[in-house]
Design an enzyme around this catalytic site. Structure first.
Site, short mmCIF file in Angstrom:
data_model
loop_
_atom_site.label_atom_id
_atom_site.label_comp_id
_atom_site.label_asym_id
_atom_site.label_seq_id
_atom_site.Cartn_x
_atom_site.Cartn_y
_atom_site.Cartn_z
N GLY A 1 60.57 -29.80 0.11
CA GLY A 1 61.71 -30.35 -0.64
C GLY A 1 62.60 -29.26 -1.19
O GLY A 1 63.84 -29.40 -1.18
N CYS B 1 54.05 -29.44 5.06
CA CYS B 1 53.83 -29.39 3.61
C CYS B 1 53.99 -27.94 3.18
O CYS B 1 53.14 -27.10 3.51
CB CYS B 1 52.43 -29.91 3.30
SG CYS B 1 52.04 -29.90 1.53
N HIS C 1 63.87 -35.30 4.52
CA HIS C 1 64.27 -35.15 3.12
C HIS C 1 65.69 -35.67 2.90
O HIS C 1 66.56 -35.42 3.74
CB HIS C 1 64.22 -33.67 2.71
CG HIS C 1 62.83 -33.14 2.58
ND1 HIS C 1 62.12 -33.16 1.40
CD2 HIS C 1 61.98 -32.62 3.52
CE1 HIS C 1 60.92 -32.66 1.60
NE2 HIS C 1 60.80 -32.32 2.88
N GLU D 1 58.19 -37.72 -3.68
CA GLU D 1 57.69 -37.49 -2.33
C GLU D 1 57.37 -38.80 -1.59
O GLU D 1 56.87 -39.76 -2.19
CB GLU D 1 56.40 -36.64 -2.37
CG GLU D 1 56.65 -35.18 -2.63
CD GLU D 1 55.46 -34.33 -2.23
OE1 GLU D 1 54.68 -34.75 -1.35
OE2 GLU D 1 55.30 -33.23 -2.82
N CYS E 1 57.40 -29.52 -4.62
CA CYS E 1 57.44 -29.90 -3.20
C CYS E 1 58.08 -28.75 -2.44
O CYS E 1 59.28 -28.48 -2.63
CB CYS E 1 58.23 -31.19 -3.02
SG CYS E 1 58.35 -31.74 -1.30
#
Ligand SMILES: N[C@H](CCC[C@H](N)C(=O)O)C(=O)O
Length: 279
Positions: free
Chosen positions: A224, A75, A163, A212, A221
């Site tokens: 991301g 994260c 992703h 997400e 994100c």
């Protein structure tokens, strides 16, 4: 059971952070869901647990849980907040400005500036389909996916977590709420996937929205943003340093190219501290 927590956010991607070093806890998926619930609990995009490191190179290990109780591998906004949390709560020896945080499948090196932005070495992206994981015959810069009655072109990258990256003309009108969940749950992503919608303004400036995995669209994100720059650069659209504007604000991402690490810089802020009572 009462658990002390700290509420934090990075560009509006918000977290409940728990010091499981000095307050060892083992939370069930139901307890995670309760903490993350914006009505019955504290409310957050992810729950982060700081735990003692297992690997000798790391200072701490952290666990990430999505609001449905599932565990994520990394994260980006969260690791910045975790490092700030560890420093603010006296878990980092004075004068140390660099931390190594262990994730379930890698290490992140975090640089702490005093109360300013936090810079993270997010490691090298993983592009081989079996490691993402993504079902594809071979590695490619771009794949075609049949979804929701159409064929979309996307990049597939792992930053520890999976992703998919689609290019759009305008993020404001991108089909995030329809195509996001359809791709998130697509069978070719056996562990589901985070879905990024990328608008290229210039080779050094993009806009991005992310649906997400197991959380829905968030205001930002971090992994991301890293995956979008990697995929955009591989597809020939982006430079090595990119300002990524998400709905919650800006991240600065730097990726020199294949085989190199991705660097991310952005804010990490404490909102409040509290105590939650769990059954
Ligand atoms: N939903 C993500 C985890 C949180 C990632 C995001 N909040 C970030 O800042 O990278 C996943 O299941 O992989």
């Amino acid at each position: 059971m009462k658990i002390h927590f700290t509420k934090m956010q990075g560009l509006g991607n918000d977290f409940v952070v728990i010091d499981a070093v000095r307050q060892p806890v083992d939370l069930s998926p139901e307890q995670i869901r309760r903490i993350a619930d914006r009505r019955y609990g504290v409310g957050c995009d992810q729950v982060l647990l700081a735990t003692p490191a297992r690997r000798s190179q790391a200072d701490f290990r952290y666990l990430i849980f999505n609001p449905d109780g599932s565990q994520a591998e990394h994260c980006g906004n969260g690791v910045r907040c975790l490092a700030r949390f560890l420093d603010d709560h006296g878990l980092v020896s004075a004068g140390r400005h660099e931390l190594v945080i262990e994730t379930v499948n890698g290490l992140s090196r975090v640089r702490l500036c005093d109360d300013g932005p936090v810079t993270v070495d997010m490691g090298a992206p993983v592009l081989e389909p079996p490691q993402i994981p993504f079902r594809a015959p071979a590695r490619a810069r771009e794949y075609e996916l049949e979804v929701a009655g159409q064929v979309v072109r996307l990049g597939a990258v792992s930053m520890g977590n999976p992703h998919a990256v689609l290019r759009v003309d305008d993020v404001d009108s991108a089909p995030v709420e329809t195509l996001g969940p359809a791709i998130e749950a697509h069978h070719r992503f056996p562990r589901r996937v985070n879905v990024g919608f990328l608008q290229v303004i210039t080779p050094g400036h993009v806009r991005l929205r992310v649906y997400e995995r197991a959380a829905g669209e968030t205001l930002a994100c971090g992994t991301g943003a890293c995956a979008a720059v990697v995929s955009g650069r591989l597809r020939g659209w982006l430079d090595d340093a990119v300002d990524v504007d998400l709905p919650g604000g800006r991240l600065v991402i730097h990726w020199p190219g294949e085989g190199e690490h991705v660097w991310m810089t952005g804010p990490a802020e404490t909102v409040f501290e509290g105590e939650i009572r769990l059954d």
